[in-house]
Design a protein around this motif. Structure first.
Motif, PDB file in Angstrom:
ATOM      1  N   PRO A   3       2.540 -12.614   9.556  1.00  0.00           N
ATOM      2  CA  PRO A   3       1.694 -13.209  10.498  1.00  0.00           C
ATOM      3  C   PRO A   3       1.061 -14.455  10.168  1.00  0.00           C
ATOM      4  N   LYS A  23      -6.229 -18.108  14.192  1.00  0.00           N
ATOM      5  CA  LYS A  23      -5.540 -18.223  12.753  1.00  0.00           C
ATOM      6  C   LYS A  23      -5.621 -19.605  12.179  1.00  0.00           C
ATOM      7  N   ASP A  72       2.088 -18.083  10.347  1.00  0.00           N
ATOM      8  CA  ASP A  72       1.845 -19.148  11.382  1.00  0.00           C
ATOM      9  C   ASP A  72       1.108 -20.236  11.064  1.00  0.00           C
ATOM     10  N   ASN A  73       0.231 -20.200  10.119  1.00  0.00           N
ATOM     11  CA  ASN A  73      -0.655 -21.013   9.666  1.00  0.00           C
ATOM     12  C   ASN A  73       0.016 -22.097   8.514  1.00  0.00           C
ATOM     13  N   GLU A 107       8.588 -16.774   6.754  1.00  0.00           N
ATOM     14  CA  GLU A 107       8.466 -16.726   8.227  1.00  0.00           C
ATOM     15  C   GLU A 107       7.465 -15.920   9.075  1.00  0.00           C
ATOM     16  N   GLY A 108       6.654 -16.655  10.004  1.00  0.00           N
ATOM     17  CA  GLY A 108       5.689 -16.002  10.698  1.00  0.00           C
ATOM     18  C   GLY A 108       5.839 -14.661  11.559  1.00  0.00           C
ATOM     19  N   SER A 109       4.885 -14.774  12.753  1.00  0.00           N
ATOM     20  CA  SER A 109       4.925 -13.456  13.503  1.00  0.00           C
ATOM     21  C   SER A 109       6.030 -13.760  14.512  1.00  0.00           C
ATOM     22  N   THR A 110       6.417 -12.311  15.040  1.00  0.00           N
ATOM     23  CA  THR A 110       7.451 -12.465  16.119  1.00  0.00           C
ATOM     24  C   THR A 110       7.009 -11.041  17.045  1.00  0.00           C
TER      25      THR A 110
END
Length: 553
Positions: A399, A89, A402-403, A427-430
């Protein structure tokens, strides 16, 4: 000479292993071959590719970095490096490498295709489209054209007329294999119907998998089901699906002609495309009409453009019959909703029956979408809503966040419209279970436009969260409308952006009404057509049997 011959033999044996998906064996042979011929480009490229397939990313990096030190301008090595950057990513780093290749080698179609993919991943649809166009100009590859068509769906001002032109072009460029006969077995028997599914997404934790799982569990009782899976196998993700099929065939590395032969040998009556123009599609197989009846469903919410696909599955709201000219396919109209959703099976999942504003004393909006669905018009409208309501925040989960560079750029896009970062929670991936739990933090879910949410809209209904959606003018921009109508939530459908804004403000001010909805929506959802797989499967069975009676005459 002996070492050369041995390296050569090992190399070609490794290539055979790769073709057969035997990557562990291929790695061993390529390493031995590389030891004997350490500077041979084809060995290094294949070794790095195999290591990437085996998820040995650090080892692949070492192999490539050593090669790039010796050959810093070799674009083949650099393209493999970009493949790793995309997996990690690191899209902006990938863009930098690709743009540098362009400075010295400006006519490599694959470079532009990868640039398009990177720009799409950071939400820059205009640059993504520009690069897909350049890639297709250099190499009239129907797969690139398919990616271009998919990407256009995210453009904020994309007309149905533009889509028809592009899909007609795809229909022209997609290859047909002249040697393959379109004749079908005369032994067709509708008392035992064989249904084939072509998809790279029949797995856990993918939206398509989440849609079809409960449906397939019921369908297998009355039909023989065949899966033609176009992706890498992953035991944890695909095993639950394999048991639903009478036959599971991995076709990722099998060419079209051999897949078509398999479909004909399996005597498939109905072949279902679950991908459309999304990644891992095999529309070129459908173009050769290996089954008497072919439909597209669930994975792509627009026309494929293929004349050989007979029907697209819709419903009265997403595909009203007066708009049938938007599709090359006929419309297969389900009575209530275009697909049902599998009930999430997590034993520890708790559903909050009280709207969070009661405890928080501020309204929390939410949106859990890919960022390429969140275009400039969406950002502008959401900013207007948040600025109007002083006591408000918005949680946006994607997602791509995350970057950190992507996250920073996204904050900047909101700041253009006067938004303070303190009102935004990015907020990013989970995990999927955690993602479902996140809906407990949300008072009102905000849908995107013109590309509506899909699985997120079903999930927020399951978790009891009301969704505000904007009615559009084509399939993918009417999903929210269909979902809310089937929930009896018609009031939560806006006809234009101003009404969307007014309703967001109005609903956020009525805490009692929000709480009543929150107490009842989960129960209403699981008893609605959204999650009624038995009814959906029964309706589907009746429609399919009637269609086959016509197509098998």
């Amino acid at each position: 000479m002996k070492s050369f011959d041995e390296a050569e033999q090992l190399f070609y044996e490794a290539l055979k292993n790769i073709k057969e998906n035997l990557y562990i064996e291929a790695e061993k042979k390529l390493r031995k071959s590389n030891f004997l011929q350490p500077s041979r480009k084809s060995i290094i490229l294949n070794l790095s590719s195999v290591l990437i397939k085996l998820k040995k990313i650090d080892e692949a990096k070492t192999v490539l970095n050593n090669a790039i030190k010796q050959n810093p301008q070799d674009f083949d090595f650099l393209l493999n490096k970009v493949t790793i950057l995309i997996l990690e990513k690191k899209f902006f780093e990938g863009i930098e490498v690709l743009e540098n290749i362009n400075k010295t080698n400006p006519k490599i179609a694959e470079v532009y295709a990868k640039l398009a993919s990177c720009y799409s991943s950071v939400g820059d649809i205009e640059k993504s489209l520009e690069n897909y166009e350049k890639s297709f100009e250099l190499d009239k590859n129907y797969k690139t054209l398919s990616s271009l068509i998919f990407c256009y769906n995210f453009k904020k001002n994309y007309s149905n007329n533009e889509n028809n032109k592009l899909t007609n072009k795809f229909n022209f460029f997609v290859p047909r294999i002249n040697k393959i006969s379109n004749s079908f077995s005369q032994k067709q028997n509708t008392n035992q119907i064989n249904i084939g599914f072509i998809s790279g997404d029949l797995r856990n934790n993918h939206p398509v998998g989440n849609i079809v799982y409960d449906f397939l569990k019921i369908l297998k009782n009355n039909f023989k089901l065949y899966a033609y899976y176009n992706n890498e196998e992953n035991k944890q993700l695909t095993d639950d699906f394999k048991i639903l099929f009478n036959k599971w065939e991995n076709i990722e590395n099998i060419d079209d002609s051999n897949v078509i032969k398999k479909i004909k040998q399996d005597n498939i009556h109905l072949l279902i495309d679950l991908s459309g123009h999304t990644n891992k599609n095999r529309l070129s197989i459908f173009a050769n009409k290996p089954a008497p009846l072919q439909i597209t469903w669930a994975g792509y919410l627009n026309s494929t453009g293929l004349q050989e696909i007979d029907y697209i599955v819709g419903d009265p709201y997403v595909t009203p019959t007066i708009e049938k000219n938007q599709f090359s396919e006929k419309i297969l109209q389900m009575p209530t909703i275009w697909n049902c959703f599998s009930i999430p099976a997590y034993s520890n999942l708790k559903i909050n029956k009280e709207t969070p504003i009661i405890k928080n004393k501020f309204i929390t909006f939410g949106a859990f979408h890919q960022i390429k669905k969140i275009n400039e018009n969406v950002i502008k409208l959401w900013s207007k809503i948040l600025l109007k309501i002083n006591q408000s925040v918005m949680i946006i989960r994607a997602p791509e966040f995350d970057n950190q560079i992507v996250k920073r750029e996204f904050y900047n896009q909101f700041s253009i419209h006067g938004m303070n970062n303190s009102k935004l929670i990015l907020e990013g991936s989970t995990s999927r279970e955690n993602l479902l739990s996140e809906y407990n933090r949300i008072d009102i879910f905000l849908d995107t436009f013109p590309y509506n949410g899909g699985s997120t809209s079903f999930e927020c209904a399951f978790m009891g969260v009301p969704m505000l959606t904007l009615k559009g003018n084509r399939f993918l921009s009417r999903c929210g409308e269909s979902i809310n109508i089937n929930l009896g939530m018609d009031e939560w459908i806006a006809n234009d952006q101003e009404e969307y804004y007014q309703k967001a403000v109005k609903f956020s001010e009525n805490v009692d009404s929000l709480n009543i909805i929150r107490k009842n929506l989960h129960t209403k959802a699981i008893n609605s057509p959204l999650f009624d797989s038995k009814k959906f499967a029964k309706d589907f069975e009746i429609i399919i049997k009637n269609l086959l009676l016509t197509h098998l005459k």
